[in-house]
Design a protein around this motif. Structure first.
Motif, PDB file in Angstrom:
ATOM      1  N   UNK A 157      -6.652  -5.843  73.626  1.00  0.00           N
ATOM      2  CA  UNK A 157      -7.374  -4.851  74.609  1.00  0.00           C
ATOM      3  C   UNK A 157      -6.995  -3.284  74.280  1.00  0.00           C
ATOM      4  N   UNK A 158      -7.634  -2.608  74.824  1.00  0.00           N
ATOM      5  CA  UNK A 158      -7.431  -1.116  74.637  1.00  0.00           C
ATOM      6  C   UNK A 158      -6.510  -0.473  75.616  1.00  0.00           C
ATOM      7  N   UNK A 159      -5.656  -1.279  76.260  1.00  0.00           N
ATOM      8  CA  UNK A 159      -5.005  -0.423  77.331  1.00  0.00           C
ATOM      9  C   UNK A 159      -3.271  -0.403  77.025  1.00  0.00           C
ATOM     10  N   UNK A 160      -3.061   0.803  77.341  1.00  0.00           N
ATOM     11  CA  UNK A 160      -1.594   1.150  77.051  1.00  0.00           C
ATOM     12  C   UNK A 160      -1.113   1.252  78.528  1.00  0.00           C
ATOM     13  N   UNK A 161      -0.306   0.102  78.943  1.00  0.00           N
ATOM     14  CA  UNK A 161       0.204  -0.003  80.316  1.00  0.00           C
ATOM     15  C   UNK A 161       1.513   0.422  80.616  1.00  0.00           C
ATOM     16  N   UNK A 162       1.953   1.601  81.032  1.00  0.00           N
ATOM     17  CA  UNK A 162       3.108   2.124  81.602  1.00  0.00           C
ATOM     18  C   UNK A 162       3.619   1.223  82.848  1.00  0.00           C
ATOM     19  N   UNK A 163       4.709   1.029  83.011  1.00  0.00           N
ATOM     20  CA  UNK A 163       5.025   0.331  84.171  1.00  0.00           C
ATOM     21  C   UNK A 163       6.098  -1.069  84.187  1.00  0.00           C
ATOM     22  N   UNK A 164       6.558  -1.268  85.133  1.00  0.00           N
ATOM     23  CA  UNK A 164       7.609  -2.599  85.113  1.00  0.00           C
ATOM     24  C   UNK A 164       7.210  -3.793  84.538  1.00  0.00           C
ATOM     25  N   UNK A 165       5.875  -4.029  84.521  1.00  0.00           N
ATOM     26  CA  UNK A 165       5.327  -5.326  83.892  1.00  0.00           C
ATOM     27  C   UNK A 165       5.271  -5.400  82.433  1.00  0.00           C
ATOM     28  N   UNK A 166       5.520  -4.233  81.708  1.00  0.00           N
ATOM     29  CA  UNK A 166       5.156  -4.262  80.464  1.00  0.00           C
ATOM     30  C   UNK A 166       6.593  -4.886  79.439  1.00  0.00           C
ATOM     31  N   UNK A 167       6.242  -5.356  78.052  1.00  0.00           N
ATOM     32  CA  UNK A 167       7.170  -5.879  77.444  1.00  0.00           C
ATOM     33  C   UNK A 167       6.736  -5.509  76.075  1.00  0.00           C
ATOM     34  N   UNK A 168       7.826  -4.893  75.194  1.00  0.00           N
ATOM     35  CA  UNK A 168       7.747  -4.549  74.041  1.00  0.00           C
ATOM     36  C   UNK A 168       8.569  -5.391  73.109  1.00  0.00           C
ATOM     37  N   UNK A 169       8.077  -6.349  72.224  1.00  0.00           N
ATOM     38  CA  UNK A 169       8.763  -7.063  71.450  1.00  0.00           C
ATOM     39  C   UNK A 169       9.028  -6.537  70.053  1.00  0.00           C
ATOM     40  N   UNK A 170      10.463  -6.578  69.793  1.00  0.00           N
ATOM     41  CA  UNK A 170      11.109  -5.899  68.642  1.00  0.00           C
ATOM     42  C   UNK A 170      11.522  -7.171  67.684  1.00  0.00           C
ATOM     43  N   UNK A 171      10.700  -7.394  66.451  1.00  0.00           N
ATOM     44  CA  UNK A 171      11.216  -8.272  65.405  1.00  0.00           C
ATOM     45  C   UNK A 171      12.571  -7.804  64.734  1.00  0.00           C
ATOM     46  N   UNK A 172      13.585  -8.228  64.838  1.00  0.00           N
ATOM     47  CA  UNK A 172      14.954  -7.938  64.478  1.00  0.00           C
ATOM     48  C   UNK A 172      15.066  -8.333  62.769  1.00  0.00           C
ATOM     49  N   UNK A 173      15.239  -7.499  62.105  1.00  0.00           N
ATOM     50  CA  UNK A 173      15.535  -7.710  60.516  1.00  0.00           C
ATOM     51  C   UNK A 173      16.891  -8.010  60.338  1.00  0.00           C
ATOM     52  N   UNK A 174      17.258  -7.879  58.921  1.00  0.00           N
ATOM     53  CA  UNK A 174      18.342  -8.261  58.407  1.00  0.00           C
ATOM     54  C   UNK A 174      19.574  -7.284  58.735  1.00  0.00           C
ATOM     55  N   UNK A 175      19.056  -5.958  58.899  1.00  0.00           N
ATOM     56  CA  UNK A 175      19.850  -4.529  59.009  1.00  0.00           C
ATOM     57  C   UNK A 175      19.387  -3.691  60.165  1.00  0.00           C
ATOM     58  N   UNK A 176      19.533  -4.640  61.423  1.00  0.00           N
ATOM     59  CA  UNK A 176      18.944  -3.672  62.685  1.00  0.00           C
ATOM     60  C   UNK A 176      19.611  -2.547  62.930  1.00  0.00           C
TER      61      UNK A 176
END
Length: 304
Positions: A157-176
Motif C-alpha cells: 500500500x502507499x501508507x507511511x504510518x508513523x506511530x507505535x504500531x509500526x515495525x521496521x524489519x532489518x535483515x542483519x548481514x555478516x558485518x552488522x
C-alpha cells in the motif's frame, strides 16, 4: 528538455535533502509518489520527480500515431504534471520539483541517486507471468544506486504510518556493526516511532557429527546462538530510547525475511558495493526480497 521548478522553496533546497521518485505515468509510480511525499515530510526534505525515457527512439512515430498519443514531449509533460498533482494532493505544503530527461531511465536514475537523500520507485508486472516480479528498471537501479532505494511492489500500500504500531524489519548481514543498513533502519524507526526488529537467519549444519546422545543438536544450537549475537550486535549502536527487539529464524535469509516482514512497514537490507565491479551488485538476499517481500523494501548500499 528543461527542468520544471514547480516550487521555489524546493528549487533552492540542498541536493542531499531531496527524495527522488522515478515516475512513468503508471499507477504504481503514482503510489510511489504519495509514499515518497509522506517520507519527505517526515525527513524535512523536498520531493524531486524524474521522468526519463527514450521511448520515441525505440517505438517510433508510427506507433505514436497508432495509439493516438501526442508527441513524446507532451506526453512526458503530462506524466510529470499528473505526478505533481498527486504529490500536492497528498502533501499540499511539500516542496516539489520535476525534470524530464531524454535518456534511458536506468542511467538517469542511477545518476540522480548520487545527490539524493533517498530514492523511491514503484514497479509493475508486464504480463500475467511476470506481475509478481520487478521490472528491469527497479532491479538495475537497486543494483547500482548510490543512495538508499525504496521499492514498492504492486501489492504494497502507499501508507507511511508513523506511530507505535509500526515495525521496521532489518535483515542483519555478516558485518552488522555500524553498517549503513543498520543506521538507515534505525533512522526510519525513529522517524516513525516504530519498533526496530533485527532479524538474522541461521541454518543448522547439513551433517551433524555422530556424537554422544547428550550433545546431539549442539552444532545447531551454536549456529542459532551466533545468529542471536549478530542481531544484538546490529542493535548495539542504535540511539537510546528506540524500541528494539532481536529475532532469529531458521532457514535461508532470502526466504526468512519475506516471511517475517508480512505485516511490517518496511524491510531494510544492505547491498555491498564492490569497487571496480560493474555487474549487478545486489546479492541473493536483496534480489529475492525485492521480488517477494510483502512490504516496501529498502536496499541500502554498503561499501565493500
Amino acid at each position: 528538455m528543461n527542468a520544471s521548478d514547480t516550487d521555489t522553496r524546493a528549487a533552492g533546497s540542498p541536493a542531499h535533502l531531496r527524495i527522488v521518485v522515478g515516475v512513468d505515468g503508471s499507477e504504481p509510480s503514482l503510489r510511489a509518489v504519495e509514499w515518497a511525499a509522506d517520507e519527505a515530510v517526515l525527513r524535512g526534505a523536498t520531493l524531486r520527480l524524474v521522468y526519463a525515457s527514450l521511448w520515441e527512439r525505440y517505438e517510433g512515430a508510427a506507433l505514436t500515431g497508432e495509439l493516438g498519443k501526442p508527441s513524446e514531449e507532451v506526453m512526458a509533460e503530462d506524466i510529470v504534471e499528473t505526478a505533481e498533482r498527486r504529490a500536492r494532493g497528498r502533501r499540499p505544503d511539500l516542496g516539489v520539483t520535476s525534470e524530464i530527461l531524454p535518456e534511458e531511465a536506468e542511467y538517469a536514475l542511477i545518476r540522480e541517486s548520487r545527490s539524493a537523500l533517498l530514492m523511491v520507485l514503484g514497479c509493475r508486472g508486464r504480463s500475467g507471468v511476470t506481475e509478481a516480479l520487478l521490472g528491469s528498471v527497479s532491479v538495475t537501479v537497486a543494483g547500482h544506486a548510490h543512495c538508499p532505494l525504496i521499492v514498492l511492489r504492486c501489492g504494497n500500500d502507499n501508507q507511511v504510518r508513523p506511530g507505535p504500531a509500526g515495525r521496521i524489519v532489518l535483515g542483519v548481514g555478516e558485518k552488522p556493526a555500524d553498517s549503513a543498513a543498520v543506521r538507515f533502519a534505525a533512522e526510519e524507526a525513529s522517524l516513525r516511532g516504530a519498533v526496530l526488529e533485527a532479524v538474522r537467519a541461521w541454518r543448522r549444519p547439513l551433517h551433524e557429527p555422530r556424537v554422544h546422545p547428550l550433545i546431539v543438536g549442539q552444532p545447531a544450537h551454536l549456529q542459532e546462538a551466533e545468529a542471536a549475537e549478530l542481531a544484538e550486535e546490529a542493535l548495539a549502536t542504535v540511539p537510546e530510547g528506540l524500541r528494539v527487539r532481536c529475532r532469529t529464524i531458521e532457514g535461508f535469509a532470502r526466504d526468512a525475511l519475506p516471511a517475517v516482514s508480512r505485516d511490517a512497514d518496511l524491510l531494510v537490507v544492505g547491498a555491498r558495493r564492490r569497487q571496480g565491479h560493474f555487474g549487478l551488485q545486489l546479492g541473493r538476499v536483496a534480489h529475492k526480497v525485492l521480488h517477494h517481500a510483502p512490504c516496501p523494501v529498502a536496499v541500502v548500499p554498503e561499501p565493500a
